[in-house]
Design a protein around this motif. Structure first.
Motif, short mmCIF file in Angstrom:
data_model
loop_
_atom_site.label_atom_id
_atom_site.label_comp_id
_atom_site.label_asym_id
_atom_site.label_seq_id
_atom_site.Cartn_x
_atom_site.Cartn_y
_atom_site.Cartn_z
N TYR A 151 0.82 -1.21 0.00
CA TYR A 151 0.00 0.00 0.00
C TYR A 151 0.86 1.26 0.00
N THR A 206 -10.28 -3.06 4.48
CA THR A 206 -10.28 -4.10 3.44
C THR A 206 -9.15 -3.77 2.47
N HIS A 207 -8.82 -4.75 1.64
CA HIS A 207 -7.76 -4.53 0.64
C HIS A 207 -8.07 -3.29 -0.20
N GLU A 208 -9.33 -3.18 -0.63
CA GLU A 208 -9.72 -2.05 -1.49
C GLU A 208 -9.61 -0.72 -0.73
N GLN A 209 -10.05 -0.71 0.53
CA GLN A 209 -9.97 0.52 1.32
C GLN A 209 -8.51 0.97 1.47
N LEU A 243 -5.97 0.16 -0.43
CA LEU A 243 -5.41 0.54 -1.73
C LEU A 243 -5.88 1.94 -2.12
N ARG A 244 -7.09 2.26 -1.75
CA ARG A 244 -7.68 3.53 -2.13
C ARG A 244 -7.10 4.69 -1.31
N SER A 282 -19.69 -0.19 1.54
CA SER A 282 -18.30 -0.59 1.32
C SER A 282 -17.32 0.23 2.15
N ASP A 283 -17.82 1.30 2.79
CA ASP A 283 -16.94 2.12 3.63
C ASP A 283 -17.04 1.74 5.12
#
Lengths: 368, 426
Positions: free
Chosen positions: B75, B118-121, B123-124, B236-237
């Motif tokens: 990250y 989460t992985h997406e959070q 990464l974002r 998702s948040d």
């Protein structure tokens, strides 16, 4: 003590703790109250066999340590002794043994070290404040007083700093030398004995000089640092034990139908005490590391430890006495043994105020 | 496996793969000399200009490859150890650094995101955070009660793929100038209070969010209160699990205590917050300004202030080291927090004593050290309140470090909607 010890150190702590619990419980300490020496030479010799007097002496001189720096091991002994307010001249013997091992002549090493290392003799350190002296041909003549000197009346050897024209000089003076008079003192600790040592024209020859004439300043600094580090470790051990006793007591004792430990006012007091205790461990360990590694900030860390630990130790023990209630101010409860020890340690080898001024000098220089 | 101060894998497979600390230190020293400006007087400035400047400084760290030393590589971090971070912090002492990003963005919110995101959070948000593009705050305290964090009244009601947020939060530092927040809200009123909370990631500046600045005793406008009026938050948040926000909040608080105490692996550069009671040079300067360097009482006070800083540093080292190895339980972070706060209290008092009469008045436009110490004393208690008051820390230490009985609570094990509540003024 450090939260992380090596395996060797863990084993050493556990051996030391078992030995002290068996040989020096507080009942044994109390039994020595009226003993002139304040310690049992036979127990001391067995402690020495466990390494209590050899950790600061190089292997070539008959010593040896577990870690790279013997002082990191020796503070573990000091802390365990603090936990049981154990008797025995740990500080002066180790200070003298290290100095002789580092700077002594082969003859001095042969004469002094074996008996210190096997515990059959003890030594005293008259090194903090120099005694006035003069040269008389090859001899050095001492005229002055050193006090209070731990184990002064029990010591076979006195390591004395003499103020000569050439500069501070250290000499080994055998007990019983003509012109040396030792007067035992009464004191606050039940078993730690101090004495006044008078030198009246006491003469030693050049072979008694440890290191070089006029060159002892650095050695004296080192001795003061080692003494303070051991003393702080012992105090922190005593604080730790008193804290544990108090935490347990508050859990066992009930009033108004609930354990004392359930009252928020008392919980908050123990939270503060725990914070001071951990801070004391932290600065004691930091000082021990700095002195063990002979770092440039050793003096500063030692003085910081002395400034912080002394008053917090006495306050913590006093607070724990308060939390024990009336039993805390009786002779029968062990708390006063701890209070005596930490009060003596607070004031010996420089008061917190003395050490604060050393720190102030580092920060602001000497007052004009 | 390399473990950082929170017991998390920092992403490095084996220590052998890592650049040796001394090599890293040497490389950092060279890079810092060539790229970071020297530390000036403005480092402790709380102005908006300074904040923007710090974003830019963080960007420089990122561009030079020195941002996020203990953050996972995946990250955007370097995946290195706390030893590397300590070396960098030591080397960075002479330079201006993005100090205010340490707390809360990096040390608290990014740390919590590393742990629960989460992985997406991750990464974002983590790479922009490490570039200085996202400043974060926490929305935890509410006007109705500070210490009883789990007694939160802000609600998030699920509506399909979103939650609708309503309520108010308070005491968030510089929320008006920040970008993102973690917000704790009640998602279930039919269970006991700790079990009905959820942590959300939310954009601060969006329709339905009103941010008001609160004037502090020192005149600053850093603290804020936020009002939420039907703010939609995508499901998702959610950070962690729905209704398990207390787990996330508890860890967030552990990170906070570590970061504020100076023991976080995720902060970089010497933390400013330690010295808020007056740095050593301030005490010496005050003694000189007052012409009292030779006064034995003043010398003792200056020494005490210095000793307290040394002890604080060693205590942080001891406790964080112990927490990393498991020799100390995570709640031991409260020991650092309590010590730090009481230390500021005492050091502030020392400052007043040394400064003497110079705190009273000074020539217009020319405040001396004494004036500064006097002004500092007005907000002395701030550090004993923020991040959990001293009283709460004492509860934590006695109950969760020492194992003493917990306080009785009238709201335990009953549905939160049945719990009695008082007024809700701020």
């Amino acid at each position: 003590m450090e939260l992380q010890l090596t395996e060797d150190q863990e084993a050493f702590v556990s051996t030391t703790r078992r030995f002290l619990a068996a040989e020096c419980p507080t009942t044994a300490v109390r039994a020595l109250e009226l003993d002139p020496a304040g310690f049992d030479p036979e127990v001391w010799a067995r402690g020495a066999a466990l390494g209590w007097t050899s950790l600061l002496v190089p292997e070539a001189r008959g010593g040896g340590s577990l870690s790279e720096h013997g002082l990191s091991d020796l503070v573990l002994v000091a802390e365990e002794m603090g936990r049981l307010v154990a008797p025995g001249p740990l500080v002066p013997v180790n200070v003298v043994a290290e100095t002789v091992g580092r700077h002594g002549s082969p003859t001095q090493c042969d004469e002094v070290l074996p008996s210190l290392l096997d515990g059959s003799a003890v030594a005293a350190w008259c090194g903090e404040r120099p005694v006035p002296g003069r040269r008389d041909g090859d001899r050095i003549v001492l005229d002055g007083t050193s006090t209070p000197i731990e184990a002064g009346a029990q010591a076979a050897h006195l390591l004395v700093t003499v103020d000569l024209a050439e500069g501070p000089t250290q000499v080994l003076v055998p007990a019983g030398t003509e012109g040396v008079a030792v007067t035992p003192l009464a004191g606050l600790d039940l078993v730690r004995r101090f004495a006044t040592v008078h030198f009246e024209g006491a003469a030693v020859d050049a072979a008694a000089v440890v290191g070089r004439v006029g060159d002892a300043a650095a050695a004296v600094d080192r001795q003061r640092q080692v003494a303070c580090v051991l003393q702080c470790a012992e105090t922190v051990g005593a604080m730790d034990q008193v804290f544990d006793m108090t935490l347990e007591y508050l859990g066992d004792r009930y009033s108004f139908g609930r354990p004392l430990s359930s009252y928020q006012a008392l919980k908050h007091r123990l939270a503060d005490d725990k914070t001071w205790l951990e801070a004391s461990h932290a600065i004691a360990s930091a000082a021990a590391r700095a002195v063990a590694e002979e770092r440039a900030d050793a003096d500063e860390m030692v003085s910081a430890a002395k400034v912080w630990i002394g008053p917090h130790a006495t306050e913590l023990v006093q607070d724990c006495i308060q939390l024990h209630g009336g039993i805390g101010v009786t002779w029968e409860h062990d708390l006063h043994l701890y209070l005596r020890r930490v009060t003596v340690n607070r004031a010996a080898h420089g008061t917190p105020e003395d050490h604060a001024d050393r720190i102030a000098t580092l920060l602001m220089g000497v007052p004009a | 496996m390399t473990v950082n101060g929170n017991g998390n894998d920092t992403g490095a497979a084996t220590t052998e793969d890592l650049e040796p600390v001394e090599d890293f230190r040497a490389r950092a020293r060279t890079w810092l000399a060539g790229n970071m400006p020297p530390l000036g007087d403005g480092w402790n400035d709380r102005s908006d200009e300074r904040r923007e400047r710090e974003r830019e400084l963080q960007g420089r760290l990122w561009a030079g490859g020195f941002a996020g030393i203990c953050f996972p590589k995946e990250y955007g971090g370097l995946g290195l150890t706390t030893d590397h971070q300590r070396a960098f912090t030591a080397e960075s002492a002479p330079y201006d650094m993005p100090f205010s990003l340490n707390v809360p963005t990096l040390g608290i919110l990014a740390a919590t995101l590393v742990e629960f995101g989460t992985h997406e959070q991750k990464l974002r948000h983590l790479p922009p955070i490490l570039r200085g593009e996202e400043l974060w705050v926490q929305f935890l305290s509410e006007p109705s009660g500070g210490s009883d964090l789990a007694g939160c009244l802000t609600r998030a009601d699920r509506d399909g793929d979103v939650f609708i947020l309503n309520g108010s939060k308070i005491w968030s530092s510089a929320a008006y100038a920040s970008d993102w927040a973690m917000c704790l809200a009640r998602t279930n009123w039919d269970v006991p209070k700790h079990r009905g909370l959820t942590m959300f990631i939310m954009k601060i500046h969006q329709p339905g969010v009103t941010v008001e600045q609160i004037r502090q005793v020192d005149g600053t406008l850093e603290f804020c209160q936020e009002f939420f009026d039907d703010v939609p938050i995508p499901a998702s948040d959610v950070v962690g699990e729905v209704d398990d926000g207390w787990t996330v909040a508890s860890r967030l608080l552990v990170h906070e205590r570590l970061a504020v105490g100076g023991g976080s692996p995720y902060t970089s550069g010497a933390s400013a917050s330690h010295d808020s009671g007056g740095a050593d040079s301030t005490m010496v300067d005050a003694a000189r300004e007052a012409g009292r360097e030779a006064d034995p009482h003043v010398r003792r006070l200056v020494a005490e202030a210095h000793v307290r800083q040394l002890v604080a540093g060693q205590l942080v080292r001891r406790i964080t080291g112990g927490m990393a190895t498991g020799a100390m339980p995570p709640p031991a972070g409260s020991i650092i927090k309590l010590f730090g706060a009481t230390n500021v209290m005492r050091r502030t008092e020392i400052g007043l004593e040394i400064a003497g009469g110079s705190v009273v008045a000074w020539p217009e436009g020319d405040p001396g050290v004494g004036a500064q110490l006097g002004a500092n004393s007005l907000s002395r208690q701030g550090v004993s309140l923020g991040g959990g008051s001293n009283e709460i820390q004492r509860n934590i230490i006695s109950e969760r470090v020492l194992g003493m009985p917990r306080e009785a609570a009238a709201d335990r094990e009953i549905p939160y909607r049945e719990v009695r509540r008082g007024g809700s003024g701020r």
